[in-house]
Design a protein around this motif. Structure first.
Motif, mmCIF file in Angstrom:
data_model
loop_
_atom_site.group_PDB
_atom_site.id
_atom_site.type_symbol
_atom_site.label_atom_id
_atom_site.label_comp_id
_atom_site.label_asym_id
_atom_site.label_seq_id
_atom_site.Cartn_x
_atom_site.Cartn_y
_atom_site.Cartn_z
ATOM 1 N N VAL A 107 1.101 -1.290 0.021
ATOM 2 C CA VAL A 107 -0.032 0.016 0.026
ATOM 3 C C VAL A 107 0.783 1.215 -0.134
ATOM 4 C CG1 VAL A 107 -1.837 1.480 1.353
ATOM 5 C CG2 VAL A 107 -1.790 -1.246 1.330
ATOM 6 N N PRO A 108 0.905 1.955 -1.148
ATOM 7 C CA PRO A 108 1.831 3.132 -1.322
ATOM 8 C C PRO A 108 0.973 4.313 -0.451
ATOM 9 C CG PRO A 108 1.332 2.290 -3.425
ATOM 10 C CD PRO A 108 0.360 1.510 -2.449
ATOM 11 N N VAL A 109 2.026 4.858 0.574
ATOM 12 C CA VAL A 109 1.419 6.070 1.356
ATOM 13 C C VAL A 109 2.382 7.165 1.152
ATOM 14 C CG1 VAL A 109 1.026 6.694 3.643
ATOM 15 C CG2 VAL A 109 0.524 4.320 3.122
ATOM 16 N N SER A 110 1.871 8.377 0.963
ATOM 17 C CA SER A 110 2.599 9.717 0.698
ATOM 18 C C SER A 110 2.247 10.915 1.585
ATOM 19 C CB SER A 110 2.452 9.996 -0.527
ATOM 20 O OG SER A 110 1.301 10.299 -0.961
ATOM 21 N N ASN A 111 2.775 11.686 1.642
ATOM 22 C CA ASN A 111 2.744 13.051 2.371
ATOM 23 C C ASN A 111 2.148 12.677 3.767
ATOM 24 O OD1 ASN A 111 3.160 14.509 -0.103
ATOM 25 N ND2 ASN A 111 1.054 14.143 -0.715
ATOM 26 N N ILE A 112 2.978 11.962 4.741
ATOM 27 C CA ILE A 112 2.301 11.818 6.012
ATOM 28 C C ILE A 112 2.531 12.888 6.782
ATOM 29 C CG2 ILE A 112 2.930 10.529 8.069
ATOM 30 C CD1 ILE A 112 3.944 8.070 6.047
ATOM 31 N N ARG A 113 3.559 13.532 6.866
ATOM 32 C CA ARG A 113 3.747 14.899 7.786
ATOM 33 C C ARG A 113 2.994 15.884 7.337
ATOM 34 N NH1 ARG A 113 9.000 12.185 7.761
ATOM 35 N NH2 ARG A 113 9.682 12.027 9.983
ATOM 36 N N SER A 114 2.769 16.350 6.228
ATOM 37 C CA SER A 114 1.755 17.229 5.743
ATOM 38 C C SER A 114 0.442 17.033 5.882
ATOM 39 C CB SER A 114 2.051 17.649 4.466
ATOM 40 O OG SER A 114 1.988 16.752 3.413
ATOM 41 N N GLN A 115 -0.054 15.843 5.699
ATOM 42 C CA GLN A 115 -1.423 15.352 5.814
ATOM 43 C C GLN A 115 -2.008 15.553 7.129
ATOM 44 O OE1 GLN A 115 -3.723 12.799 2.914
ATOM 45 N NE2 GLN A 115 -1.796 11.693 2.682
ATOM 46 N N TRP A 116 -1.240 14.902 8.228
ATOM 47 C CA TRP A 116 -1.613 14.792 9.439
ATOM 48 C C TRP A 116 -0.938 15.894 10.464
ATOM 49 C CZ3 TRP A 116 -0.967 10.325 6.567
ATOM 50 C CH2 TRP A 116 -2.270 9.673 6.111
ATOM 51 N N ASN A 117 0.149 16.740 9.844
ATOM 52 C CA ASN A 117 0.868 17.715 10.756
ATOM 53 C C ASN A 117 1.056 17.075 12.025
ATOM 54 O OD1 ASN A 117 1.381 20.325 11.405
ATOM 55 N ND2 ASN A 117 -0.408 20.555 12.657
ATOM 56 N N VAL A 118 2.204 15.717 11.632
ATOM 57 C CA VAL A 118 2.956 15.243 12.586
ATOM 58 C C VAL A 118 4.374 15.441 12.560
ATOM 59 C CG1 VAL A 118 1.224 13.431 13.217
ATOM 60 C CG2 VAL A 118 2.765 13.216 11.321
ATOM 61 N N GLU A 119 5.074 15.448 13.651
ATOM 62 C CA GLU A 119 6.575 15.408 13.662
ATOM 63 C C GLU A 119 7.152 14.180 14.316
ATOM 64 O OE1 GLU A 119 8.291 17.585 11.848
ATOM 65 O OE2 GLU A 119 6.500 18.802 11.151
ATOM 66 N N GLY A 120 8.712 14.011 14.193
ATOM 67 C CA GLY A 120 9.171 13.136 14.822
ATOM 68 C C GLY A 120 9.584 11.848 13.821
ATOM 69 N N GLY A 121 9.873 10.795 14.304
ATOM 70 C CA GLY A 121 10.267 9.529 13.514
ATOM 71 C C GLY A 121 9.464 8.417 13.641
ATOM 72 N N LEU A 122 8.745 8.415 15.231
ATOM 73 C CA LEU A 122 7.883 7.061 15.572
ATOM 74 C C LEU A 122 6.471 7.688 15.425
ATOM 75 C CD1 LEU A 122 7.926 4.200 16.491
ATOM 76 C CD2 LEU A 122 7.937 5.392 18.767
ATOM 77 N N PHE A 123 5.368 6.910 14.953
ATOM 78 C CA PHE A 123 4.276 7.336 14.799
ATOM 79 C C PHE A 123 3.253 6.125 15.109
ATOM 80 C CE2 PHE A 123 6.426 9.784 11.613
ATOM 81 C CZ PHE A 123 6.288 11.002 11.801
ATOM 82 N N GLN A 124 2.277 6.586 15.725
ATOM 83 C CA GLN A 124 0.948 5.635 15.834
ATOM 84 C C GLN A 124 0.110 5.580 14.510
ATOM 85 O OE1 GLN A 124 -0.119 3.978 18.884
ATOM 86 N NE2 GLN A 124 -1.503 2.885 17.799
ATOM 87 N N VAL A 125 0.030 4.517 13.957
ATOM 88 C CA VAL A 125 -1.031 4.346 12.908
ATOM 89 C C VAL A 125 -2.412 3.742 13.272
ATOM 90 C CG1 VAL A 125 -1.190 3.741 10.426
ATOM 91 C CG2 VAL A 125 1.053 3.895 11.222
ATOM 92 N N HIS A 126 -3.391 4.346 13.030
ATOM 93 C CA HIS A 126 -4.862 3.904 13.202
ATOM 94 C C HIS A 126 -5.184 3.372 11.917
ATOM 95 C CE1 HIS A 126 -4.920 5.253 17.364
ATOM 96 N NE2 HIS A 126 -4.119 6.521 16.980
ATOM 97 N N CYS A 127 -5.800 2.298 11.724
ATOM 98 C CA CYS A 127 -5.981 1.698 10.396
ATOM 99 C C CYS A 127 -7.231 0.861 10.379
ATOM 100 C CB CYS A 127 -4.862 0.648 10.066
ATOM 101 S SG CYS A 127 -4.852 -0.015 8.573
#
Length: 237
Positions: free
Chosen positions: A193-213
């Motif tokens: 599943v290609p995923v793009s623009n993570i930081r800009s779409q959800w306004n998140v910073e850092g290197g570790l993220f919680q993904v709700h799916c």
């Protein structure tokens, strides 16, 4: 969240009214203030609104006898909204719009022909790692299992994702659609599943993220989609 207390006039509620949204969890009704998304009129939202408008126009363009055929196909389809006693059904219009959107997700937007709703196979999908991830996106892998499915190749995995900082809760209004590159290849396979623009779409910073799916199957023959399954996981960029 506050729970809804039934009374002699109103036994149950669902959907939104004004700034209040009613929802169900474990068979009980709750209410909350209607969320206001910060993604106001983004290009992606406008594209989705235009797609839905085209679906409505397509329904209106159908001959009445074709609309009646859609109504007949929708008769046995149980709604995913209350009441949950098996008596609630969707309309032919709902089934048509669902198929129209499904084909659009598959990259094949067109006016669908009436088709009977076939029950989806039992499936399990789990996070299986990442590939080619750069500063703001890449490929998320999911393992999809459909035990005893005779035609797994007809299904495509659709994901609804929200990225947050670790420990933050899910907000349904922030979920965004991302679809697997190809249909499933067998009843036990890995899909990308290609995923793009993570930081800009959800306004998140850092290197570790919680993904709700949320995970669904799309039927490439009918455009219909399954009920979703929810999984959370952590991802490092």
């Amino acid at each position: 969240m506050p729970s809804f207390i039934p009374n002699i006039l109103i036994s149950d509620c669902w959907g939104s009214a004004g700034q209040v949204t009613f929802y169900h969890r474990d068979g009980k009704c709750y209410w909350k203030n209607k969320p206001a998304s910060e993604f106001s009129e983004t290009s992606r939202q406008l594209d989705q609104a235009q797609l839905h408008h085209r679906a409505l126009e397509a329904w209106r363009s159908l001959e009445h006898k074709v609309q009646e055929e859609w109504n007949r196909h929708s008769d046995p389809v149980v709604s995913h909204r209350p009441p949950f006693d098996g008596t609630s059904r969707i309309s032919g219009y709902n089934l048509f719009v669902s198929a129209y959107h499904g084909f659009a997700q598959l990259g094949d937007e067109h006016i669908p022909a009436p088709a009977a709703f076939v029950e989806f196979p039992v499936f399990v999908a789990n996070y299986a790692g990442t590939e080619e991830f750069g500063p703001d996106g890449g490929i998320i892998k999911f393992r999809v299992e459909m035990p005893e499915c005779l035609e797994p190749e007809r299904y495509r995995l659709l994901t609804k994702l929200q990225f947050t900082s670790p420990g933050r809760g899910r907000q349904p209004g922030y979920l965004r659609n991302f679809i697997a590159s190809e249909n499933c290849t067998s009843d036990d396979c890995i899909v990308s599943v290609p995923v793009s623009n993570i930081r800009s779409q959800w306004n998140v910073e850092g290197g570790l993220f919680q993904v709700h799916c949320r995970l669904l199957l799309l039927d490439s023959r009918t455009g219909y989609r399954s009920q979703y399954k929810k999984i959370p996981f952590l991802i490092s960029l």
